[in-house]
Design a protein around this motif. Structure first.
Motif, PDB file in Angstrom:
ATOM      1  N   ALA A 263     -18.223 -29.039   7.349  1.00  0.00           N
ATOM      2  CA  ALA A 263     -18.640 -27.980   8.269  1.00  0.00           C
ATOM      3  C   ALA A 263     -17.436 -27.360   8.974  1.00  0.00           C
ATOM      4  CB  ALA A 263     -19.632 -28.532   9.288  1.00  0.00           C
ATOM      5  N   VAL A 264     -16.473 -28.178   9.372  1.00  0.00           N
ATOM      6  CA  VAL A 264     -15.276 -27.641  10.021  1.00  0.00           C
ATOM      7  C   VAL A 264     -14.479 -26.783   9.047  1.00  0.00           C
ATOM      8  CG1 VAL A 264     -13.050 -28.289  11.018  1.00  0.00           C
ATOM      9  CG2 VAL A 264     -15.113 -29.443  11.768  1.00  0.00           C
ATOM     10  N   MET A 265     -14.325 -27.263   7.823  1.00  0.00           N
ATOM     11  CA  MET A 265     -13.592 -26.483   6.823  1.00  0.00           C
ATOM     12  C   MET A 265     -14.332 -25.173   6.515  1.00  0.00           C
ATOM     13  SD  MET A 265     -10.927 -28.208   6.379  1.00  0.00           S
ATOM     14  CE  MET A 265     -10.182 -27.485   4.948  1.00  0.00           C
ATOM     15  N   ASP A 266     -15.651 -25.229   6.444  1.00  0.00           N
ATOM     16  CA  ASP A 266     -16.447 -24.038   6.208  1.00  0.00           C
ATOM     17  C   ASP A 266     -16.326 -23.065   7.377  1.00  0.00           C
ATOM     18  OD1 ASP A 266     -18.333 -22.596   4.551  1.00  0.00           O
ATOM     19  OD2 ASP A 266     -19.808 -23.033   6.116  1.00  0.00           O
ATOM     20  N   TYR A 267     -16.304 -23.599   8.592  1.00  0.00           N
ATOM     21  CA  TYR A 267     -16.155 -22.746   9.763  1.00  0.00           C
ATOM     22  C   TYR A 267     -14.792 -22.057   9.774  1.00  0.00           C
ATOM     23  CZ  TYR A 267     -15.771 -21.137  14.525  1.00  0.00           C
ATOM     24  OH  TYR A 267     -15.578 -20.354  15.624  1.00  0.00           O
ATOM     25  N   ILE A 268     -13.748 -22.783   9.409  1.00  0.00           N
ATOM     26  CA  ILE A 268     -12.413 -22.180   9.343  1.00  0.00           C
ATOM     27  C   ILE A 268     -12.395 -21.064   8.301  1.00  0.00           C
ATOM     28  CG2 ILE A 268     -10.011 -22.632   8.702  1.00  0.00           C
ATOM     29  CD1 ILE A 268     -10.363 -25.416   9.988  1.00  0.00           C
ATOM     30  N   HIS A 269     -13.004 -21.321   7.154  1.00  0.00           N
ATOM     31  CA  HIS A 269     -13.091 -20.283   6.122  1.00  0.00           C
ATOM     32  C   HIS A 269     -13.901 -19.087   6.615  1.00  0.00           C
ATOM     33  CE1 HIS A 269     -13.488 -18.376   2.244  1.00  0.00           C
ATOM     34  NE2 HIS A 269     -14.800 -18.404   2.385  1.00  0.00           N
ATOM     35  N   LEU A 270     -15.016 -19.358   7.305  1.00  0.00           N
ATOM     36  CA  LEU A 270     -15.853 -18.290   7.837  1.00  0.00           C
ATOM     37  C   LEU A 270     -15.088 -17.452   8.853  1.00  0.00           C
ATOM     38  CD1 LEU A 270     -18.593 -16.889   8.333  1.00  0.00           C
ATOM     39  CD2 LEU A 270     -19.070 -18.686   9.987  1.00  0.00           C
ATOM     40  N   ALA A 271     -14.360 -18.126   9.744  1.00  0.00           N
ATOM     41  CA  ALA A 271     -13.592 -17.399  10.756  1.00  0.00           C
ATOM     42  C   ALA A 271     -12.511 -16.551  10.104  1.00  0.00           C
ATOM     43  CB  ALA A 271     -12.983 -18.384  11.740  1.00  0.00           C
ATOM     44  N   ASP A 272     -11.894 -17.059   9.071  1.00  0.00           N
ATOM     45  CA  ASP A 272     -10.868 -16.295   8.366  1.00  0.00           C
ATOM     46  C   ASP A 272     -11.490 -15.110   7.638  1.00  0.00           C
ATOM     47  OD1 ASP A 272      -8.181 -15.875   7.505  1.00  0.00           O
ATOM     48  OD2 ASP A 272      -8.779 -16.637   5.523  1.00  0.00           O
ATOM     49  N   THR A 273     -12.647 -15.336   7.013  1.00  0.00           N
ATOM     50  CA  THR A 273     -13.333 -14.262   6.297  1.00  0.00           C
ATOM     51  C   THR A 273     -13.815 -13.184   7.255  1.00  0.00           C
ATOM     52  OG1 THR A 273     -14.048 -15.825   4.611  1.00  0.00           O
ATOM     53  CG2 THR A 273     -15.224 -13.739   4.723  1.00  0.00           C
ATOM     54  N   ALA A 274     -14.326 -13.590   8.387  1.00  0.00           N
ATOM     55  CA  ALA A 274     -14.857 -12.635   9.355  1.00  0.00           C
ATOM     56  C   ALA A 274     -13.749 -11.881  10.080  1.00  0.00           C
ATOM     57  CB  ALA A 274     -15.738 -13.354  10.363  1.00  0.00           C
ATOM     58  N   GLY A 275     -12.542 -12.348   9.943  1.00  0.00           N
ATOM     59  CA  GLY A 275     -11.445 -11.689  10.619  1.00  0.00           C
ATOM     60  C   GLY A 275     -11.374 -12.043  12.086  1.00  0.00           C
ATOM     61  N   ALA A 276     -11.889 -13.216  12.445  1.00  0.00           N
ATOM     62  CA  ALA A 276     -11.901 -13.616  13.851  1.00  0.00           C
ATOM     63  C   ALA A 276     -10.497 -13.812  14.389  1.00  0.00           C
ATOM     64  CB  ALA A 276     -12.706 -14.901  14.020  1.00  0.00           C
ATOM     65  N   TRP A 277      -9.545 -14.057  13.515  1.00  0.00           N
ATOM     66  CA  TRP A 277      -8.167 -14.286  13.973  1.00  0.00           C
ATOM     67  C   TRP A 277      -7.398 -12.973  14.092  1.00  0.00           C
ATOM     68  CZ3 TRP A 277      -8.872 -18.799  15.638  1.00  0.00           C
ATOM     69  CH2 TRP A 277      -9.505 -19.771  14.904  1.00  0.00           C
ATOM     70  N   SER A 278      -8.008 -11.869  13.673  1.00  0.00           N
ATOM     71  CA  SER A 278      -7.312 -10.593  13.671  1.00  0.00           C
ATOM     72  C   SER A 278      -7.864  -9.695  14.774  1.00  0.00           C
ATOM     73  CB  SER A 278      -7.490  -9.908  12.316  1.00  0.00           C
ATOM     74  OG  SER A 278      -6.917  -8.628  12.341  1.00  0.00           O
ATOM     75  N   ALA A 279      -6.973  -9.105  15.568  1.00  0.00           N
ATOM     76  CA  ALA A 279      -7.408  -8.224  16.645  1.00  0.00           C
ATOM     77  C   ALA A 279      -7.699  -6.822  16.134  1.00  0.00           C
ATOM     78  CB  ALA A 279      -6.336  -8.174  17.729  1.00  0.00           C
ATOM     79  N   GLU A 280      -7.319  -6.515  14.903  1.00  0.00           N
ATOM     80  CA  GLU A 280      -7.478  -5.164  14.384  1.00  0.00           C
ATOM     81  C   GLU A 280      -8.873  -4.884  13.824  1.00  0.00           C
ATOM     82  OE1 GLU A 280      -4.816  -7.087  13.086  1.00  0.00           O
ATOM     83  OE2 GLU A 280      -3.451  -6.330  14.609  1.00  0.00           O
ATOM     84  N   ILE A 281      -9.694  -5.907  13.649  1.00  0.00           N
ATOM     85  CA  ILE A 281     -11.001  -5.711  13.034  1.00  0.00           C
ATOM     86  C   ILE A 281     -11.938  -5.015  14.021  1.00  0.00           C
ATOM     87  CG2 ILE A 281     -11.938  -7.944  13.716  1.00  0.00           C
ATOM     88  CD1 ILE A 281     -13.235  -8.066  10.933  1.00  0.00           C
TER      89      ILE A 281
END
Length: 85
Positions: free
Chosen positions: A23-41
């Motif tokens: 679940a943690v690995m899936d959440y990290i992948h989800l956050a990366d896919t959603a662009g949660a780490w990027s302020a430009e989205i």
């Protein structure tokens, strides 16, 4: 405690560990896919991506509830066993 109870307990705990790590690995992948780490989205594209991954959030909620129930059951079992010494 019987041997089969110990084996089942270890198997259940290992399964929960694997599920939580997944679940943690899936959440990290989800956050990366959603662009949660990027302020430009943009906000619209972020919510569109989150909406498409809502089943993942249901999985996280379900896993948290299972963990909570097991913790409560183990606490009650240990509490009752402690009084029978």
């Amino acid at each position: 405690m019987n041997k089969w109870q110990k084996i089942i307990g270890v198997v259940v705990i290992l399964a929960l560990i694997v599920a939580n790590v997944w679940a943690v690995m899936d959440y990290i992948h989800l956050a990366d896919t959603a662009g949660a780490w990027s302020a430009e989205i943009t906000q619209k594209s972020f919510f569109d991506c989150i909406f498409s991954f809502r089943q993942h959030f249901w999985f996280y909620t379900f896993l948290s509830i299972i963990d909570l129930v097991i913790i409560i059951v183990l606490f009650i079992c240990l509490w009752r066993k402690g009084g029978k010494q």
